[in-house]
Design a protein around this motif. Structure first.
Motif, mmCIF file in Angstrom:
data_model
loop_
_atom_site.group_PDB
_atom_site.id
_atom_site.type_symbol
_atom_site.label_atom_id
_atom_site.label_comp_id
_atom_site.label_asym_id
_atom_site.label_seq_id
_atom_site.Cartn_x
_atom_site.Cartn_y
_atom_site.Cartn_z
ATOM 1 N N LEU A 171 0.830 -1.206 0.000
ATOM 2 C CA LEU A 171 0.000 0.000 0.000
ATOM 3 C C LEU A 171 0.867 1.260 0.000
ATOM 4 O O LEU A 171 0.465 2.311 -0.488
ATOM 5 C CB LEU A 171 -0.924 0.012 1.218
ATOM 6 C CG LEU A 171 -2.098 -0.969 1.149
ATOM 7 C CD1 LEU A 171 -2.801 -1.037 2.487
ATOM 8 C CD2 LEU A 171 -3.082 -0.564 0.060
ATOM 9 N N ASN A 172 2.078 1.142 0.561
ATOM 10 C CA ASN A 172 2.990 2.279 0.589
ATOM 11 C C ASN A 172 3.917 2.310 -0.627
ATOM 12 O O ASN A 172 4.873 3.084 -0.662
ATOM 13 C CB ASN A 172 3.829 2.255 1.871
ATOM 14 C CG ASN A 172 3.058 2.806 3.055
ATOM 15 O OD1 ASN A 172 2.188 3.659 2.877
ATOM 16 N ND2 ASN A 172 3.359 2.329 4.241
ATOM 17 N N GLY A 173 3.666 1.446 -1.603
ATOM 18 C CA GLY A 173 4.474 1.462 -2.820
ATOM 19 C C GLY A 173 5.824 0.803 -2.668
ATOM 20 O O GLY A 173 6.749 1.081 -3.424
ATOM 21 N N ILE A 174 5.969 -0.057 -1.649
ATOM 22 C CA ILE A 174 7.240 -0.764 -1.442
ATOM 23 C C ILE A 174 7.048 -2.207 -1.885
ATOM 24 O O ILE A 174 6.035 -2.828 -1.557
ATOM 25 C CB ILE A 174 7.654 -0.707 0.046
ATOM 26 C CG1 ILE A 174 7.884 0.752 0.454
ATOM 27 C CG2 ILE A 174 8.885 -1.545 0.312
ATOM 28 C CD1 ILE A 174 7.961 0.965 1.940
ATOM 29 N N ASP A 175 8.014 -2.710 -2.647
ATOM 30 C CA ASP A 175 7.862 -4.060 -3.168
ATOM 31 C C ASP A 175 7.894 -5.088 -2.051
ATOM 32 O O ASP A 175 8.647 -4.951 -1.089
ATOM 33 C CB ASP A 175 8.953 -4.371 -4.203
ATOM 34 C CG ASP A 175 10.348 -4.277 -3.603
ATOM 35 O OD1 ASP A 175 10.550 -3.414 -2.724
ATOM 36 O OD2 ASP A 175 11.215 -5.064 -3.984
ATOM 37 N N GLY A 176 7.079 -6.094 -2.174
ATOM 38 C CA GLY A 176 7.059 -7.152 -1.170
ATOM 39 C C GLY A 176 6.141 -8.263 -1.641
ATOM 40 O O GLY A 176 5.167 -8.007 -2.348
ATOM 41 N N GLU A 177 6.514 -9.476 -1.297
ATOM 42 C CA GLU A 177 5.685 -10.617 -1.658
ATOM 43 C C GLU A 177 5.627 -11.572 -0.484
ATOM 44 O O GLU A 177 6.567 -11.667 0.289
ATOM 45 C CB GLU A 177 6.301 -11.374 -2.849
ATOM 46 C CG GLU A 177 6.077 -10.727 -4.192
ATOM 47 C CD GLU A 177 6.958 -11.375 -5.254
ATOM 48 O OE1 GLU A 177 6.934 -12.619 -5.373
ATOM 49 O OE2 GLU A 177 7.684 -10.638 -5.933
ATOM 50 N N MET A 178 4.514 -12.297 -0.401
ATOM 51 C CA MET A 178 4.400 -13.391 0.558
ATOM 52 C C MET A 178 4.829 -14.661 -0.156
ATOM 53 O O MET A 178 4.330 -14.943 -1.243
ATOM 54 C CB MET A 178 2.937 -13.587 0.961
ATOM 55 C CG MET A 178 2.408 -12.635 1.973
ATOM 56 S SD MET A 178 2.869 -13.084 3.636
ATOM 57 C CE MET A 178 1.809 -14.468 3.980
ATOM 58 N N LEU A 179 5.707 -15.423 0.454
ATOM 59 C CA LEU A 179 6.107 -16.696 -0.136
ATOM 60 C C LEU A 179 5.720 -17.831 0.805
ATOM 61 O O LEU A 179 5.737 -17.662 2.026
ATOM 62 C CB LEU A 179 7.618 -16.742 -0.358
ATOM 63 C CG LEU A 179 8.251 -15.632 -1.195
ATOM 64 C CD1 LEU A 179 9.736 -15.909 -1.356
ATOM 65 C CD2 LEU A 179 7.599 -15.508 -2.558
ATOM 66 N N ASP A 180 5.374 -18.989 0.222
ATOM 67 C CA ASP A 180 5.186 -20.171 1.061
ATOM 68 C C ASP A 180 6.500 -20.948 1.140
ATOM 69 O O ASP A 180 7.492 -20.579 0.499
ATOM 70 C CB ASP A 180 4.009 -21.024 0.564
ATOM 71 C CG ASP A 180 4.239 -21.568 -0.836
ATOM 72 O OD1 ASP A 180 5.418 -21.688 -1.245
ATOM 73 O OD2 ASP A 180 3.254 -21.873 -1.539
ATOM 74 N N ALA A 181 6.499 -22.006 1.916
ATOM 75 C CA ALA A 181 7.752 -22.735 2.177
ATOM 76 C C ALA A 181 8.392 -23.235 0.884
ATOM 77 O O ALA A 181 9.616 -23.207 0.730
ATOM 78 C CB ALA A 181 7.484 -23.898 3.128
ATOM 79 N N GLN A 182 7.543 -23.687 -0.064
ATOM 80 C CA GLN A 182 8.064 -24.214 -1.322
ATOM 81 C C GLN A 182 8.782 -23.132 -2.118
ATOM 82 O O GLN A 182 9.866 -23.345 -2.670
ATOM 83 C CB GLN A 182 6.898 -24.823 -2.140
ATOM 84 C CG GLN A 182 7.327 -25.571 -3.390
ATOM 85 C CD GLN A 182 8.399 -26.621 -3.113
ATOM 86 O OE1 GLN A 182 8.330 -27.343 -2.105
ATOM 87 N NE2 GLN A 182 9.414 -26.685 -3.961
ATOM 88 N N GLN A 183 8.177 -21.939 -2.152
ATOM 89 C CA GLN A 183 8.798 -20.826 -2.890
ATOM 90 C C GLN A 183 10.096 -20.385 -2.222
ATOM 91 O O GLN A 183 11.060 -20.016 -2.898
ATOM 92 C CB GLN A 183 7.823 -19.643 -2.971
ATOM 93 C CG GLN A 183 6.635 -19.929 -3.874
ATOM 94 C CD GLN A 183 5.524 -18.895 -3.680
ATOM 95 O OE1 GLN A 183 5.083 -18.660 -2.561
ATOM 96 N NE2 GLN A 183 5.092 -18.284 -4.764
ATOM 97 N N VAL A 184 10.130 -20.433 -0.889
ATOM 98 C CA VAL A 184 11.362 -20.103 -0.164
ATOM 99 C C VAL A 184 12.446 -21.102 -0.547
ATOM 100 O O VAL A 184 13.586 -20.748 -0.830
ATOM 101 C CB VAL A 184 11.126 -20.117 1.363
ATOM 102 C CG1 VAL A 184 12.443 -19.935 2.109
ATOM 103 C CG2 VAL A 184 10.151 -19.025 1.769
ATOM 104 N N LYS A 185 12.064 -22.348 -0.584
ATOM 105 C CA LYS A 185 12.995 -23.428 -0.933
ATOM 106 C C LYS A 185 13.595 -23.206 -2.327
ATOM 107 O O LYS A 185 14.769 -23.485 -2.562
ATOM 108 C CB LYS A 185 12.232 -24.754 -0.882
ATOM 109 C CG LYS A 185 13.054 -25.980 -1.174
ATOM 110 C CD LYS A 185 13.711 -26.500 0.079
ATOM 111 C CE LYS A 185 14.706 -27.606 -0.249
ATOM 112 N NZ LYS A 185 15.650 -27.825 0.843
ATOM 113 N N GLU A 186 12.752 -22.690 -3.233
ATOM 114 C CA GLU A 186 13.263 -22.449 -4.593
ATOM 115 C C GLU A 186 14.306 -21.341 -4.604
ATOM 116 O O GLU A 186 15.260 -21.375 -5.387
ATOM 117 C CB GLU A 186 12.101 -22.083 -5.530
ATOM 118 C CG GLU A 186 11.354 -23.324 -6.012
ATOM 119 C CD GLU A 186 9.975 -22.995 -6.559
ATOM 120 O OE1 GLU A 186 9.743 -21.839 -6.957
ATOM 121 O OE2 GLU A 186 9.127 -23.913 -6.571
ATOM 122 N N ILE A 187 14.135 -20.344 -3.738
ATOM 123 C CA ILE A 187 15.094 -19.230 -3.697
ATOM 124 C C ILE A 187 16.367 -19.638 -2.953
ATOM 125 O O ILE A 187 17.476 -19.298 -3.364
ATOM 126 C CB ILE A 187 14.448 -17.987 -3.037
ATOM 127 C CG1 ILE A 187 13.347 -17.442 -3.940
ATOM 128 C CG2 ILE A 187 15.487 -16.908 -2.773
ATOM 129 C CD1 ILE A 187 12.546 -16.334 -3.337
#
Lengths: 417, 112
Positions: free
Chosen positions: A140-156
């Motif tokens: 809402l404040n124009g700052i980038d951010g995403e919610m990741l689940d455990a699987q997506q964290v694992k990919e990173i």
């Protein structure tokens, strides 16, 4: 100022790199300055640089008791991010983030700002709810951010143990892709070089031991090396020593200085190409370009100025890192050190006028000041130049501890800065 | 790493058993109804932060759970004295701007 470029590098190679100009002068201070900045760390040097560059005030001295960038600027874990929960701090840190993105070009000095992304892990359902709230507030404040689940964290971060059977399983994370790390020393050196070129006097090995105060207005600083130096305005940017300086001016600040420790491992091959932080198990880790793992611990509970902390704090942090990365269990640690951080009760800085006219403080950055270096310098310079606090700095006045308008970032930023 | 003598257990124990609870001898306002915002702010948030001797409140959290006081040098980390609640410090603190709203500062405690 000598302009740095690829061509310059080639040219100097012809003369065996023996003819490079000195990066900054080592001047004897004048009797009087428009603005004296006390403290030659990243924030102080950035303040001087922006005063000269953006606001045309070049009759400025930076007084440093040790050497430039030798305090917390040289001791932090170099993480840069702006995903703060509350509007006031989000705007301030995002202001810094935007300056980071153009800083190397602006300074003509490679600060090695690497936007490799920052993960803030969640290990409980409550963590995930807090992360969701923070990510939504950021967006809402124009700052980038995403919610990741455990699987997506694992990919990173494939080498992190994201399995569900850990004591503190990784359930997900917030992800700020624009976050990352920067070369801390280069930030101080870049600002110092830029400020010096614009006429700012950088006075090293000279401690401030008192203020000249007449009728409630500061008129100068007393120094160990050069006696009294007159000043139109004085800006104190001395992190852990802010309490000591405030005592000299007869001020009380809502600050306590604590040791904050960090450690680096032996250099290893590339294994971690992002920044991993966890509030819950309390550790944060990234890998430097040299290959060493840079690990940040928490503050020691007691007040201290000794630039060293206690062993149990390190033990706690290392066990947290191993909880996330069992693969690091055989990595040996190379060096460990402490810096003195000035913490406020609400984990937000003080950028403020004081009851003494023309005496300003920029302090209380606590455990997370490095990421704000350019933004802090910019808003503080604007405030010093205009004699009126910058819009972004106004909420960070000392008065908030009397009015109750706190900016409580403990929940969002908390321990892991 | 501190070895701290707990005056109640009468034993020297490792730092991990203790919790540092900050500045000592902060007295709760006697007349809270009439306190100004500044005095409240000072009582709740503003602390002495001296470089040098500091009077501190500690708790033996994983031991007897009792609170006690310590005078410690924040620059050298040397523990100068340890005393029980109700006792007075013998070692003065480093100079620090006192809470002007406070009726009982630790400097006064040493003078007594």
């Amino acid at each position: 100022m000598q302009h740095y470029s690829g061509f310059g590098l080639l040219k100097h190679a012809m003369s065996h790199h023996e003819n490079w100009q000195r990066v900054w002068r080592n001047p004897t201070p004048k009797k009087s300055y428009d603005v004296v900045i006390v403290g030659g760390g990243g924030h102080g040097l950035a303040t001087a640089y922006y005063l000269a560059k953006e606001f045309g005030i070049t009759n400025v001295a930076v007084i440093e008791k040790g050497y430039l960038g030798g305090g917390n600027t040289a001791r932090n874990t170099t993480i840069v991010r702006s995903n703060y929960l509350w509007d006031e701090s989000a705007f301030l840190y995002e202001h810094a983030m935007k300056l980071w993105e153009g800083l190397s070009q602006d300074l003509n000095y490679n600060v090695m700002f690497s936007q490799r992304g920052v993960l803030n892990l969640g290990h409980t359902l409550q963590d995930m709810r807090d992360i969701s709230r923070r990510v939504n507030a950021n967006r809402l404040n124009g700052i980038d951010g995403e919610m990741l689940d455990a699987q997506q964290v694992k990919e990173i971060v494939p080498d992190m143990d994201c399995s569900a059977n850990r004591r503190y399983p990784v359930m997900g994370a917030s992800w700020q892709p624009r976050g990352g790390v920067a070369r801390h020393d280069a930030v101080a050196w870049g600002f110092a070089r830029g400020a010096d070129a614009l006429g700012v006097d950088l006075i090293q090995q000279c401690a401030v031991e008192g203020f000249e105060i007449e009728d409630g207005t500061v008129t100068g600083v007393k120094t160990t090396q050069y006696g009294t130096i007159k000043a139109g305005k004085v800006g104190c940017v001395v992190a852990g020593n802010s309490g000591v300086l405030a005592d000299m001016a007869g001020l009380r600040l809502p600050l306590e200085s604590h040791p904050l420790q960090a450690l680096v491992s032996e250099p290893i091959k590339p294994i971690l190409d992002t920044v991993v932080m966890s509030n819950h198990v309390h550790g944060y880790v990234s890998q430097s370009d040299k290959g060493d793992l840079v690990i940040g611990a928490g503050i020691d509970g007691y007040n201290g100025y000794g630039q060293r902390g206690s062993y149990p704090t390190i033990e706690h942090t290392v066990s947290a890192i191993l909880e996330l990365f069992p693969i690091f269990s055989r990595v040996r640690m190379n060096r460990q050190w402490g810096g003195i951080v000035d913490t406020t009760p609400d984990a937000c800085p003080l950028i403020s006028k004081t009851e003494i006219e023309n005496l300003y403080f920029n302090c209380g950055w606590g455990t997370g000041g490095f990421k704000a270096t350019p933004g802090s310098g910019h808003v503080f310079a604007a405030s010093l130049a205009k004699g009126e606090m910058h819009e972004l700095a106004k909420p960070f006045s000392i008065d908030r501890f009397n009015t109750g308008a706190l900016i409580d970032e403990h929940g969002a930023a908390g321990v892991a800065h | 790493m501190f070895l701290i003598y707990c005056p109640y257990c009468e034993e020297e124990r490792a730092e991990e058993e203790f919790h540092a609870s900050g500045e000592a001898h902060i007295v709760r306002p006697t007349d809270p109804e009439s306190l100004s915002d500044e005095a409240w702010g000072d009582y709740v948030f503003f602390r002495k932060n001296p470089r040098g001797n500091h009077h501190e409140l500690w708790q033996h959290t994983t031991g007897c759970r009792k609170f006690f006081y310590m005078t410690r040098d924040t620059a050298t980390y040397e523990i100068k004295e340890i005393y029980k609640v109700g006792e007075q410090p013998k070692v003065a603190t480093a100079p620090a701007v006192p809470n002007k709203y406070d009726q009982f500062s630790s400097e006064q405690a040493v003078k007594k």
